[in-house]
Design an enzyme around this catalytic site. Structure first.
Site, PDB file in Angstrom:
ATOM      1  N   THR A   1       0.812  -1.458   0.114  1.00 16.62           N
ATOM      2  CA  THR A   1       0.019  -0.179   0.068  1.00 16.62           C
ATOM      3  C   THR A   1       0.380   1.350  -0.045  1.00 16.62           C
ATOM      4  O   THR A   1       1.618   1.396   0.546  1.00 16.62           O
ATOM      5  CB  THR A   1      -0.818   0.492   1.241  1.00 16.62           C
TER       6      THR A   1
ATOM      7  N   GLY B   1       2.047  -2.547   8.584  1.00 17.56           N
ATOM      8  CA  GLY B   1       2.996  -2.765   9.913  1.00 17.56           C
ATOM      9  C   GLY B   1       4.141  -3.449  10.426  1.00 17.56           C
ATOM     10  O   GLY B   1       4.578  -3.710   9.337  1.00 17.56           O
TER      11      GLY B   1
ATOM     12  N   GLU C   1      -7.649  -5.006   3.667  1.00 16.44           N
ATOM     13  CA  GLU C   1      -8.073  -6.568   3.054  1.00 16.44           C
ATOM     14  C   GLU C   1      -8.805  -6.477   1.672  1.00 16.44           C
ATOM     15  O   GLU C   1      -9.244  -7.369   2.170  1.00 16.44           O
ATOM     16  CB  GLU C   1      -7.690  -7.705   4.181  1.00 16.44           C
TER      17      GLU C   1
END
Lengths: 688, 688
Positions: free
Chosen positions: B167, B206, B450
């Protein structure tokens, strides 16, 4: 027509971005071209609409002046709010409250001056001592002249900090169930206050956890062993010398909440705390030295206080957050480009997708609808207040029913609207820096405080059933429910989708739906009772439907009021046209989303519902063109929005990056590295 | 039948309360009598239902063993979680991740052993290095044998920490739009990675903000100036000697979010970062030394990875939070008493109010419905996986459509369910100590990550429209959509309210509604195209209705699967009966709440809808009796729930008070007193 950007909105602290990769920022105030282009094609004059919303250009001027004063003072800054702990937020809020009193003196703003309504708004509610004000109000309303003369000056000068201790750990909405006791001791002329069980502990009162020195405690009054019900008492809880708890007092903070970190919601236990007889607020009832209990005048005014509180919170706590969320989400949705509408073309602005329009534009329409119904409620309230001052309480039941139902319906609708705006911004909406999460977690509380929404809707329903029965028996009913007496045509007369842009058509549909739900639930209630059910049990078995009926009533009144407001607008500056579109959208969105209610008895047929859907979807495309000017008209400053996604200049990515760098997570090397990561990772080679 | 409380659930740390006012706690494990009484009348055997949910008693045993090991280790404690800052949460999560690896070695638990599914669940996801695992998975799937051999052992031993950088600030769902570049430099046999614009910055990954030393970067591959699309590259971002950023790397934490404080979601900019040719993951495509680009085999397996990820998150991230929220809200609702149902009686348990039942019990039914549909999806997925290993990709489109639609539908439904549970607990639900706010703020993210839900539903809709067209042309379609070929009766045959307890009746209604929505939208699409609209524009104009159609399809499959699951259950221990009631409730709640869909074409008439409503409201009263045993069967420990309202013993008020006292707001005198309050309040008299 010129979109005429309000000058004070042009932010001077934003940075250029665009094609060039510039992480330093040039300091230029450049508006993202995708956002700028949206403002060139407005069908109406933005400042004119702002003036309509404010209730006149003069009020716009006052509002902006207040905002300028507040926002130019660094003490009131909310710049690092998203990074602060609960302790830091509390400290800042107390500082602001103390500073605000000085500021108001300096500026010559009085508590009831024209500026007052805008101060809290300019602070975004981020200030302490709100319950201190409720403490003062309760003394003003419930206290005798002598009590007012003693306590109000002390409170005004902040020589004490008050709170308002009504809710207990085990009791919120049901006040008669409060367990705290106040026993009158004739021998010492004192009340002895106690917290007899753990569930009797006062829990939630704001300003009580750490700040308050005094509080108004609601307790069951006992004289000679007889209970006289719940009464208010002024109790000192902390020393004025060193702020330590008074003897018999245990008080503290209730800990972290979903929002309101800046408020010290507190708990309070009382063990044989003695207060003088004079500390019972005694405008309406009094305990004489010999223990005689006397009630003075009417207590209905208390009832009115609750009503006024519910109405007064709707604008700032419920509608403004939705307006802010719409502003953020809609501006972001014309800056954000994602995927392609047409193969081979540039990626599309996400607001050009029908699904995104269908998420956001009905929320925008609702924000306007509720702004106007709020005006209506305030007018009604002011009228009621005048009557009450003349000792006429006839308007109270209607006011109570409307304030309850609308507080519930609007807070529920707007909370859901903010949630939709947040999700519509995807991942970035989930960052606190977008401003959306805190809007959501705060507005959510409005569904719970000052009366839990379901209970409030049931109070409205009780009023509706009563009025329905009266109306059908030919008895007079209050103005807002006279429609219940009417027998209306049983079919919607619309022939094509354009008919559904006629306010008569959709207003009738809402009216019909409300009447049907109220009358069918009244019938069910009647049936149950006639079949032998006890009244309270029959009522309980109808409550799911009663809630539906109360919502339908409020929805109908909101649509009707929007229509009437639009009719009254002058059609200069294109205002009436665009408001008509929003009114249509609000109404058709409601029919589209609650189709079952309208289809149930065939008032609207399936074929007509297809027309509703077609008109509704068409409206999305029409309002899409004015979406940005419509949120610009709300006239929020960047500082007030406090959103990396929603600023006037649309420099979304640049601002997200700049703000993220200020986060505490980037200000320290985490001890986790030395303690846990280094032992695993450390390598003589720095590179694999 | 004995309700047979699972022994390990009896908490040993709770305190007596009851009538006596005892703030110290006696250390006795005493269950609140109002809660205890709910367990005496269960119509079914709780441990038997737990075993059904676990898929057998042996799995229950394994799960409890894992939970016991995790919960008895203080490193994994979540006791003070609600009081911690983002920095503290991160540090604790890293500590847990490092400790977990050791624990698993000590216990002999392998990554693919029977325990593995329960570890994350027992930790409530409160652990770092989840993206490190995605890093490893992506290398395993996309890397050559040589790459796997080099990187996987290093990652397994935590000698590097990986992340997964897909992303970007400006791109989430639309991967083709990614802007990061990787240019092949033949002269040095390296790729040169760059972040060409601010929106190209990697954002959200993350473990990247503070922990990762390496990451898989997705970038547009350029060779000799020609773009070959998005490819994955292993890039080192921090030194293994001192954790400082590598040359050309700017990385940090993206700051505070609505939840996931324990995760260091990060940003990453690359400025001429060079990596060797060997660092492009090259199982499926390769750049040869001379710049020749070669594609190996099929890339459809990537497609499958996304599908598997979406299915794998549904249980832990979506359904379990709803189960927890139901457990908390339902237990609290039988302890909380408020107001009176019948005048003169004791205050009523709030779960005895119809409106409270109508909020909570449909959520409970949904939790079961989704648990069973999740089993169905996993079976389908496992079957698909076997086929794919045999190089048969025929099942992929159906799997993709189902995983997309169900991820969206279930996450949206469950998020709304958790929200309802939170609000149903009134003020106390709003306290972080209830556990509900963090469940809500976390599950909300599942609607976004997701694959954003609206986009996923539109992918399902595309599949449905394609299958509908094929089915109507007599062509074969995948099993889950064969129903689209059927021509069904046009009217619901139900004659009275009991008929709506027949699974055939309501399953048919759902099927009919799904077919109608899909076929009418297909017709609208066709009409628009025939009237000259371009295909993409026609599609956009149908998307609001396409989303409705996709949801109706998933809702239908969920109801159908619940019915089939209930039919297959043995009716020992009362399980089948109670599950039948829940299945009915889930189905009728869906019809009641989406009445318009069923009434639209008259398939269900208004009179029949009244029967649905009557049966639906009757069911609430029936399931009310088993509500507590039905949440007990989820078998959450108190530590796992981490809720002051939801503990097994129901000592709600006692626990709220004990936990609040531990809050940091009660651990320090705020500097606000000395700085701002004392100057105002200080008085030689301590008392007014």
């Amino acid at each position: 027509m010129s979109p005429a950007l309000p000058g004070h909105l042009v932010p001077m602290h934003c940075h250029s971005s665009g094609e060039e990769f510039d992480t330093q920022g040039s300091g230029l105030a450049r508006v993202n071209p995708d956002l700028a282009s949206e403002r060139l094609t407005a069908s109406f004059c933005v400042p004119s609409l702002t003036a309509v919303l404010d209730g006149g250009a003069e009020r716009t001027r006052v509002r902006r002046a207040v905002v300028d004063v507040i926002e130019s003072d660094p003490v009131f800054s909310r710049e690092n709010q998203y990074f602060q702990s609960q302790n830091e937020r509390y400290e800042a809020a107390v500082r602001k409250a103390v500073h605000l009193r000085k500021k108001m003196q300096d500026m010559g703003w009085s508590e009831d001056g024209p500026e007052s309504v805008y101060i809290y708004r300019a602070l975004s509610g981020d200030v302490a001592f709100l319950l201190h004000r409720v403490f003062m109000r309760s003394i003003s309303v419930l206290g005798s002249d002598k009590q007012v003369a003693k306590w109000i000056p002390l409170a005004t000068e902040h020589r004490l900090i008050g709170s308002y201790a009504q809710t207990e750990l085990g009791h919120g909405t049901y006040l008669q169930g409060l367990e705290t006791t106040a026993v009158f001791d004739i021998s010492t002329q004192e009340f002895i206050l106690n917290t007899p069980t753990i569930s009797a502990m006062k829990w939630w009162p704001g300003d009580m956890g750490r700040s308050a020195t005094h509080t108004v405690v609601f307790a069951q009054l006992y004289i000679h062993g007889k209970c006289y019900g719940v009464h208010p008492f002024i109790v000192q809880i902390r020393s004025l010398q060193d702020h330590s708890p008074c003897p018999g007092v245990i008080a503290g903070d209730i800990g972290p909440k979903m929002n309101f970190e800046h408020i010290d919601n507190g708990y309070l236990m009382l063990k044989n705390v003695r207060i003088p007889r004079e500390n019972m607020l005694n405008k309406f009832c009094e305990v004489q030295p010999d223990g005689t209990y006397i009630r003075h005048g009417s207590q209905q005014i208390n009832y009115f206080t609750m009503t006024s509180l519910r109405i007064s919170l709707i604008a700032d706590e419920v509608i403004l957050p939705l307006m802010k969320a719409c502003t953020i989400a809609i501006r972001y949705s014309v800056v954000r480009r994602q995927s392609k509408l047409k193969p081979g073309e540039e990626e599309a602005k996400i607001l050009d997708y029908q699904t995104q329009q269908e998420k956001l534009l009905p929320q925008l329409a609702a924000a306007y609808a509720f702004h106007f119904i709020n005006n209506y409620l305030h007018e009604l309230f002011n009228k009621g207040y005048k009557e009450i001052q003349g000792r006429n309480f006839a308007l109270l039941p209607e006011l109570h029913a409307l304030s309850s139902g609308f507080k519930a319906m609007i807070s529920q609708y707007c909370t859901s609207g903010v949630d939709i705006c947040l999700r519509a911004c995807g991942g970035h909406g989930y960052s606190l820096l977008s401003g959306l999460p805190s809007l959501y977690t705060k507005i959510l509380a409005s569904c719970i405080y000052e009366g839990e929404n379901t209970i409030l809707l049931l109070q409205t329903a009780r009023f509706l059933i009563k009025c329905f029965t009266a109306a059908r028996a030919g008895q007079p009913v209050p103005p807002s429910v006279t429609y219940l007496a009417a027998m209306k045509p049983r079919k919607c007369p619309a022939k094509d989708k354009l008919d559904f842009l006629s306010p008569d058509i959709y207003t009738e549909a809402y009216q019909h739906a409300a009447i049907r739900l109220i009358s069918s639930t009244a019938a069910k209630l009647q049936d149950l009772i006639q079949s032998g059910a006890e009244r309270h049990e029959a009522w309980n078995q109808c409550t799911v439907q009663l809630v539906q009926a109360a919502k339908a009533h409020c929805h109908y009144i909101t649509v009707k009021n929007f229509v009437e407001t639009v009719e009254k607008l002058e059609n200069t500056a294109g205002i009436q046209n665009i408001m008509k579109h929003l009114c249509d959208l609000f109404a058709l969105h409601g029919i589209f989303s609650n189709a079952g209610i309208f289809l149930h008895d065939g008032y609207i047929t399936g074929a007509q519902m297809d027309m509703v859907t077609a008109s509704y979807l068409d409206l999305l495309g029409i309002i899409r063109k004015d979406a940005v000017p419509l949120v610009d008209a709300f006239d929020f400053t960047d500082k007030n929005l406090n959103s990396a996604l929603g600023s006037y200049d649309g420099q979304v990515y640049q601002r997200l990056y700049e703000w993220a760098q200020k986060a505490p997570t980037n200000k320290q090397i985490s001890p986790a590295y030395e303690k846990y990561l280094k032992p695993l990772l450390h390598n003589k080679l720095s590179k694999l």
